[in-house]
Design a protein around this motif. Structure first.
Motif, PDB file in Angstrom:
ATOM      1  N   GLY A   1      33.739 -28.584  14.996  1.00 41.40           N
ATOM      2  CA  GLY A   1      35.074 -28.377  15.545  1.00 41.40           C
ATOM      3  C   GLY A   1      36.104 -29.186  14.795  1.00 41.40           C
ATOM      4  N   THR A   2      35.641 -30.197  14.107  1.00 41.81           N
ATOM      5  CA  THR A   2      36.496 -31.038  13.287  1.00 41.81           C
ATOM      6  C   THR A   2      35.717 -31.380  12.021  1.00 41.81           C
ATOM      7  N   THR A   3      36.181 -32.360  11.306  1.00 40.81           N
ATOM      8  CA  THR A   3      35.495 -32.758  10.076  1.00 40.81           C
ATOM      9  C   THR A   3      35.216 -34.256  10.064  1.00 40.81           C
ATOM     10  N   LEU A   4      34.162 -34.617   9.362  1.00 39.89           N
ATOM     11  CA  LEU A   4      33.799 -36.014   9.158  1.00 39.89           C
ATOM     12  C   LEU A   4      33.543 -36.229   7.682  1.00 39.89           C
ATOM     13  N   TYR A   5      33.890 -37.408   7.198  1.00 36.39           N
ATOM     14  CA  TYR A   5      33.670 -37.728   5.797  1.00 36.39           C
ATOM     15  C   TYR A   5      33.083 -39.124   5.663  1.00 36.39           C
ATOM     16  N   ALA A   6      32.248 -39.281   4.674  1.00 41.29           N
ATOM     17  CA  ALA A   6      31.822 -40.613   4.292  1.00 41.29           C
ATOM     18  C   ALA A   6      33.016 -41.350   3.692  1.00 41.29           C
ATOM     19  N   GLU A   7      33.068 -42.647   3.906  1.00 43.83           N
ATOM     20  CA  GLU A   7      34.191 -43.431   3.400  1.00 43.83           C
ATOM     21  C   GLU A   7      34.322 -43.301   1.889  1.00 43.83           C
TER      22      GLU A   7
END
Length: 120
Positions: free
Chosen positions: A53-59
């Motif tokens: 539903g959204t996005t996640l990223y590694a730093e």
């Protein structure tokens, strides 16, 4: 059973861009959380980005990589820009039911991987 096929890897110079694609089969694709991981020989698979539903990223990739999906094409993309030598890895597409996760163990389905090499 879901099959995932990645493409788009290759050899580029540092600072360049590269776009990866992952095509899935399976009617349930819109309900899957999709992710990209990467792995070097002898190392653990490392989370890169996920989309649900959204996005996640590694730093380490935030601001340089963008994950997106086209449910009609059953495809997830990873746009990579400002590539660094340390981005060199084999990149894997993964899928799981419902929720995103940054843990590789949470993903049930995996592609075969596409290699990305960034030269200095």
């Amino acid at each position: 059973q879901v099959q995932l096929v990645e493409s788009g890897g290759g050899l580029v110079q540092a600072g360049a861009s590269l776009n990866l694609s992952c095509v899935a089969n399976g009617r349930a694709f819109p309900s899957y959380a999709m992710a990209w991981f990467r792995q070097s020989t002898g190392k653990e698979r490392q989370f890169v980005a996920a989309i649900g539903g959204t996005t996640l990223y590694a730093e380490s990739v935030k601001g340089r990589f963008t994950i997106s999906r086209d449910d009609a094409k059953m495809t997830v993309y990873l746009q990579m820009s400002a590539l660094k030598v340390e981005d060199t890895d084999v990149y894997y597409c993964a899928a799981r039911d419902l929720w995103m996760s940054q843990s590789a163990a949470a993903y049930r389905y995996w592609g075969q991987g596409t290699p990305v090499t960034v030269s200095s």
